[in-house]
Design a protein around this motif. Structure first.
Motif, PDB file in Angstrom:
ATOM      1  N   GLY A 110       0.813  -1.205   0.000  1.00  0.00           N
ATOM      2  CA  GLY A 110       0.000   0.000   0.000  1.00  0.00           C
ATOM      3  C   GLY A 110       0.844   1.250   0.000  1.00  0.00           C
ATOM      4  O   GLY A 110       2.067   1.212   0.170  1.00  0.00           O
ATOM      5  N   VAL A 111       0.163   2.386  -0.190  1.00  0.00           N
ATOM      6  CA  VAL A 111       0.788   3.702  -0.280  1.00  0.00           C
ATOM      7  C   VAL A 111       0.108   4.627   0.717  1.00  0.00           C
ATOM      8  O   VAL A 111      -1.127   4.636   0.821  1.00  0.00           O
ATOM      9  CB  VAL A 111       0.648   4.265  -1.711  1.00  0.00           C
ATOM     10  N   CYS A 129      -3.089   3.741  -7.244  1.00  0.00           N
ATOM     11  CA  CYS A 129      -3.022   2.566  -6.379  1.00  0.00           C
ATOM     12  C   CYS A 129      -3.834   1.410  -6.956  1.00  0.00           C
ATOM     13  O   CYS A 129      -3.408   0.252  -6.887  1.00  0.00           O
ATOM     14  CB  CYS A 129      -3.507   2.910  -4.966  1.00  0.00           C
ATOM     15  N   CYS A 134      -2.528  -2.035  -5.168  1.00  0.00           N
ATOM     16  CA  CYS A 134      -2.198  -1.894  -3.751  1.00  0.00           C
ATOM     17  C   CYS A 134      -3.225  -0.997  -3.057  1.00  0.00           C
ATOM     18  O   CYS A 134      -4.058  -0.368  -3.699  1.00  0.00           O
ATOM     19  CB  CYS A 134      -0.787  -1.331  -3.574  1.00  0.00           C
ATOM     20  N   LEU A 136      -4.548   2.166  -0.450  1.00  0.00           N
ATOM     21  CA  LEU A 136      -4.243   3.566  -0.154  1.00  0.00           C
ATOM     22  C   LEU A 136      -4.606   3.845   1.288  1.00  0.00           C
ATOM     23  O   LEU A 136      -5.716   3.545   1.726  1.00  0.00           O
ATOM     24  CB  LEU A 136      -5.034   4.502  -1.076  1.00  0.00           C
TER      25      LEU A 136
END
Length: 241
Positions: A110-111, A129, A134, A136
């Motif tokens: 994730g980010v 994302c 991935c 967020l």
């Protein structure tokens, strides 16, 4: 928060919003293995612009490796096509994260992002994302600005104002610490001029010089530059105490 393999990447400028998102991710127990700083060539709709070169010093204090993204680094790279006009700024970041996902064991889970109210910014990061597959983590998104400011101060963040560009913010704000007194003044300026308490939209920019996630405080020496309506601090020296 996620069952996904891999580790987390934090979009990081050194400013209060991205620093708070990182801090909250660490408090949530997310494994953040990289900080990623984009260095815009000029004014940017997507990114925090001033003093991003200080992010390396902040990363050293935090103890997480930093990845720098210069737009020119990825001019020839084949980033995913966003399909939306205005996403050109996002492509170097997306290309960098794609490369980073290949390097990190398990890829990117994730980010983290420090967006508060900007739908322009958040929708594009969320779309990125999705394309990267991935998650967020955006803990500031649509939270009450005053509550966020108070939480940052209560956690022990020391925040310096390094650029101002809004009616009501004069040269005296350059280098000022964003403390409870400053927030009260910003609330008054919000009533009079509409200034956002967190400087959303570039009304003012910040740099976090100390916080509970940092091992050493960053000492800044600077000069101020003022053109009559807006200004910034020009860092002449910066070092870890």
């Amino acid at each position: 928060m996620s069952d996904a393999d891999g580790t987390w990447v934090s979009l990081f400028s050194g400013g209060k919003d991205s620093s708070w998102a990182l801090y909250q991710a660490l408090e949530e127990g997310l494994e953040v293995s990289r900080l990623v700083t984009v260095h815009p060539a000029g004014d940017s709709y997507m990114y925090h612009v001033p003093a991003t070169d200080l992010a390396a010093l902040a990363a050293e204090s935090i103890g997480i490796p930093l990845v720098d993204v210069e737009p020119d680094d990825f001019e020839a790279a084949e980033a995913a096509d966003s399909g939306v006009q205005g996403d050109d700024e996002l492509e170097p970041l997306e290309a960098a994260l794609t490369d980073l996902g290949d390097e990190l064991e398990g890829g990117i889970a994730g980010v983290t992002a420090g967006a508060v109210e900007s739908e322009y910014q958040t929708s594009r990061i969320r779309g990125m994302c999705d394309r990267l597959g991935c998650e967020l983590f955006a803990p500031l998104w649509q939270e009450a600005p005053r509550e966020l400011a108070d939480e940052m101060l209560e956690a022990g963040f020391e925040i310096a104002i390094i650029q101002v560009a809004a009616a009501g913010l004069d040269e005296s704000w350059l280098g000022r610490t964003l403390d409870h007194e400053a927030i009260a003044d910003l609330e008054a300026l919000h009533e009079e001029y509409g200034v956002h308490i967190l400087g959303e939209g570039g009304e003012f920019e910040t740099f976090v010089v100390d916080g509970p996630h940092m091992d050493r405080r960053i000492d800044l020496e600077y000069e101020t530059e003022w053109d009559g309506t807006r200004g910034r601090v020009r860092i002449t020296d910066a070092q870890l105490e």
